[in-house]
Design an enzyme around this catalytic site. Structure first.
Site, PDB file in Angstrom:
ATOM      1  N   ASN A   1      10.120  -6.482   1.368  1.00 15.20           N
ATOM      2  CA  ASN A   1      10.126  -7.749   1.144  1.00 15.20           C
ATOM      3  C   ASN A   1       9.177  -7.930  -0.613  1.00 15.20           C
ATOM      4  O   ASN A   1       9.187  -7.402  -1.007  1.00 15.20           O
ATOM      5  CB  ASN A   1       9.035  -7.898   2.880  1.00 15.20           C
TER       6      ASN A   1
ATOM      7  N   GLN B   1       0.780  -1.203   0.113  1.00 12.09           N
ATOM      8  CA  GLN B   1       0.306   0.122  -0.123  1.00 12.09           C
ATOM      9  C   GLN B   1       1.024   1.052   0.115  1.00 12.09           C
ATOM     10  O   GLN B   1       0.585   2.612  -0.679  1.00 12.09           O
ATOM     11  CB  GLN B   1      -1.036   0.205   1.182  1.00 12.09           C
TER      12      GLN B   1
ATOM     13  N   HIS C   1      19.908 -11.586   8.665  1.00 13.26           N
ATOM     14  CA  HIS C   1      19.305 -10.301   8.069  1.00 13.26           C
ATOM     15  C   HIS C   1      17.485 -11.353   7.668  1.00 13.26           C
ATOM     16  O   HIS C   1      16.711 -10.575   7.955  1.00 13.26           O
ATOM     17  CB  HIS C   1      19.546  -9.764   6.558  1.00 13.26           C
TER      18      HIS C   1
ATOM     19  N   ASP D   1      27.681  -1.783   4.428  1.00 14.96           N
ATOM     20  CA  ASP D   1      26.369  -1.255   4.881  1.00 14.96           C
ATOM     21  C   ASP D   1      26.875  -0.298   5.249  1.00 14.96           C
ATOM     22  O   ASP D   1      25.510   0.333   5.375  1.00 14.96           O
ATOM     23  CB  ASP D   1      25.661  -3.361   5.796  1.00 14.96           C
TER      24      ASP D   1
ATOM     25  N   GLN E   1      25.663 -11.361   7.070  1.00 16.98           N
ATOM     26  CA  GLN E   1      24.917 -11.728   6.098  1.00 16.98           C
ATOM     27  C   GLN E   1      23.593 -12.432   6.983  1.00 16.98           C
ATOM     28  O   GLN E   1      22.079 -12.176   6.215  1.00 16.98           O
ATOM     29  CB  GLN E   1      25.057 -11.706   4.723  1.00 16.98           C
TER      30      GLN E   1
ATOM     31  N   THR F   1      18.784 -10.497   1.023  1.00 19.82           N
ATOM     32  CA  THR F   1      20.484  -9.715   0.883  1.00 19.82           C
ATOM     33  C   THR F   1      21.056 -11.513   0.298  1.00 19.82           C
ATOM     34  O   THR F   1      20.634 -12.410   0.483  1.00 19.82           O
ATOM     35  CB  THR F   1      20.824  -9.113   2.136  1.00 19.82           C
TER      36      THR F   1
ATOM     37  N   GLU G   1      25.686  -9.762  -4.676  1.00 16.50           N
ATOM     38  CA  GLU G   1      25.329  -9.075  -4.848  1.00 16.50           C
ATOM     39  C   GLU G   1      26.854  -8.219  -3.321  1.00 16.50           C
ATOM     40  O   GLU G   1      26.967  -6.913  -4.088  1.00 16.50           O
ATOM     41  CB  GLU G   1      23.477  -9.178  -3.475  1.00 16.50           C
ATOM     42  N   HIS G   2      27.122  -8.744  -3.057  1.00 17.70           N
ATOM     43  CA  HIS G   2      27.729  -8.366  -1.910  1.00 17.70           C
ATOM     44  C   HIS G   2      29.342  -9.327  -2.591  1.00 17.70           C
ATOM     45  O   HIS G   2      28.809 -10.945  -2.057  1.00 17.70           O
ATOM     46  CB  HIS G   2      28.090  -8.274  -0.390  1.00 17.70           C
TER      47      HIS G   2
ATOM     48  N   HIS H   1       9.909  11.554 -43.818  1.00 22.36           N
ATOM     49  CA  HIS H   1      11.147  12.024 -42.956  1.00 22.36           C
ATOM     50  C   HIS H   1      12.151  12.620 -43.564  1.00 22.36           C
ATOM     51  O   HIS H   1      12.828  14.025 -42.953  1.00 22.36           O
ATOM     52  CB  HIS H   1      12.415  10.803 -42.142  1.00 22.36           C
TER      53      HIS H   1
END
Length: 440
Positions: A221, A193, A269, A369, A266, A244, A335-336, A428
């Site tokens: 999420n 929302q 998380h 981070d 990690q 992650t 990602e890392h 054109h």
């Protein structure tokens, strides 16, 4: 706890390698039937619908969507001075790095009298999503707001879930971080929302306008990600971020206790977080297993960590040598990515696919981070093969400005007409020749 994938002696193709590596992820399509009605209701009914869903999902209905300035100021005044100091240092370092990413207008003289310039224009209004849930993320406020401000975005709104424990407003640490950054527009709305309200806007409980944005950034999420997918035809989004992940390329020179700590950092998380070690040393792998078991038993979020490390998204990959390991981590596109090998800087230079690369023993992911100065909003689920993390560039649009005089246009007019006719688009060509009196 950590499953093993043994690629030693295997001559695998790239497609086989991608299939063989540990990989989790989430099925966004599976929640679209739940998220779609939420987004549609907010699109039609605005803030009323957003507040209805906030009451349903977060068990609180804030008095308004927009957080009063007095509440934001009180949050800053009440923040632990040590946290204030840490946030201020994180902001300072992030500004230093992101200021160097600013783009300058370039002007190319294609021909005498003909130029093409590229001007970088900031997005007009941006919605920055900061999640709630397993943890509180003031660092995500910093990582989203700083590059937007350095890009010159004129209008910023931070949206974060309403918290029943704090009177229906976002977590005070989130509000305090906004205050430290000079952000005075914060919406107490999260989830699908919140994303929908950012995209479509509405009218607050006091009759004030809640203006829609042009771009939404920030992690969340699976429901937030699904909502971003649904509104991406209305606004821009940074990415569809998944859980992650960390990958570590290490040889026998690495410290197993350090590697274990980084894998666990990690894993805390989320139960879906991915922690992967790629190594050519069986001895190191065995020692990491022992260290992970010991450290996981004493860490605060033990069950979450154990679930993440024991999932199909985590594991140890054995390879023949560091060269083979490079191929694996490039295929994984973490990602890392940490490099903990001999001559780590040289190895890091050869990586082609990663969201961010952390070089050597003293550059852990947790530094990035918070206080490295880099950005921690990064591509996940292998998307680092083709996309980048959040930066000043995320909030800029490159616009070409074409300026030809009569002579310069005349010089190339014949080629334009030829190409227009080759594409069966003669009008054109006429649009050029009419300028020289050649079309009646």
């Amino acid at each position: 706890m950590l499953a093993r994938t043994d690629l030693r002696g295997a001559d695998v193709t790239l497609s086989q390698l991608r299939r063989a590596l540990p990989r989790g992820g989430t099925d966004i399509n599976s929640v679209l039937p739940v998220v779609t009605p939420v987004v549609e209701a907010v699109a039609e009914h605005g803030a009323d619908a957003a507040l209805d869903y906030t009451e349903k999902f977060d068990k609180i209905r804030p008095a308004s969507v927009r957080v009063p300035l007095t509440v934001i100021e009180q949050a800053r005044a009440g923040l632990d001075p040590q946290v204030v100091a840490a946030l201020e240092e994180a902001i300072r370092r992030a500004r230093k790095v992101h200021a160097d990413q600013r783009r300058q207008t370039t002007v190319t003289q294609v021909t005498p009298g003909g130029t093409v310039a590229e001007k970088w224009i900031p997005v007009r209004r941006v919605g920055l999503y900061v999640p709630g849930g397993n943890a509180v993320y003031p660092s995500s406020v910093v990582m989203n707001v700083v590059p937007a401000q350095e890009a010159g975005v004129g209008s910023l709104v931070v949206a974060s879930p309403a918290q029943a424990d704090f009177g229906g407003w976002p977590h005070p640490t989130i509000l305090a971080a906004c205050s430290l950054l000079g952000v005075d527009e914060v919406w107490s709305v999260g989830g699908a929302q919140g994303v929908a309200l950012l995209a479509y806007g509405g009218t607050d409980t006091d009759g004030a306008d809640l203006n829609p944005v042009d771009l939404i950034t920030g992690p969340g999420n699976i429901y937030v990600t699904a909502a971003k997918r649904l509104v991406r035809s209305v606004v821009g989004i940074d990415s569809e971020a998944g859980p992650t992940e960390i990958a570590i390329l290490a040889d026998d020179s690495a410290d197993p206790a350090v590697i274990a700590a980084d894998l666990i950092s990690q894993a805390e998380h989320d139960v879906l977080a991915a922690s992967v070690l790629v190594t050519d040393s069986v001895e190191l792998a065995d020692a990491v297993d022992v260290a992970v078991a010991a450290q996981a038993a004493t860490t605060k979020h033990t069950e979450r960590v154990r679930t993440a490390l024991g999932g199909p998204q985590s594991g140890i990959v054995l390879v023949d040598d560091v060269e083979s390991g490079l191929r694996v981590v490039d295929a994984y596109a973490a990602e890392h990515l940490e490099i903990q090998t001999r001559d780590a800087a040289a190895i890091a230079e050869r990586v082609t696919s990663a969201g961010a690369i952390f070089v050597g023993t003293y550059s852990p992911v947790s530094l990035g981070d918070y206080c490295a100065g880099s950005n921690h909003v990064l591509p996940t689920s292998g998307s680092a093969r083709y996309s980048s993390g959040l930066s000043v560039q995320t909030f800029l649009r490159g616009v070409h400005i074409i300026d030809y005089d009569r002579t310069a246009l005349a010089e190339v007019a014949g080629h334009v007409v030829t190409l227009a006719n080759a594409e069966d688009l003669p009008a054109h060509g006429d649009a050029v020749t009419v300028r020289f009196g050649d079309v009646s």
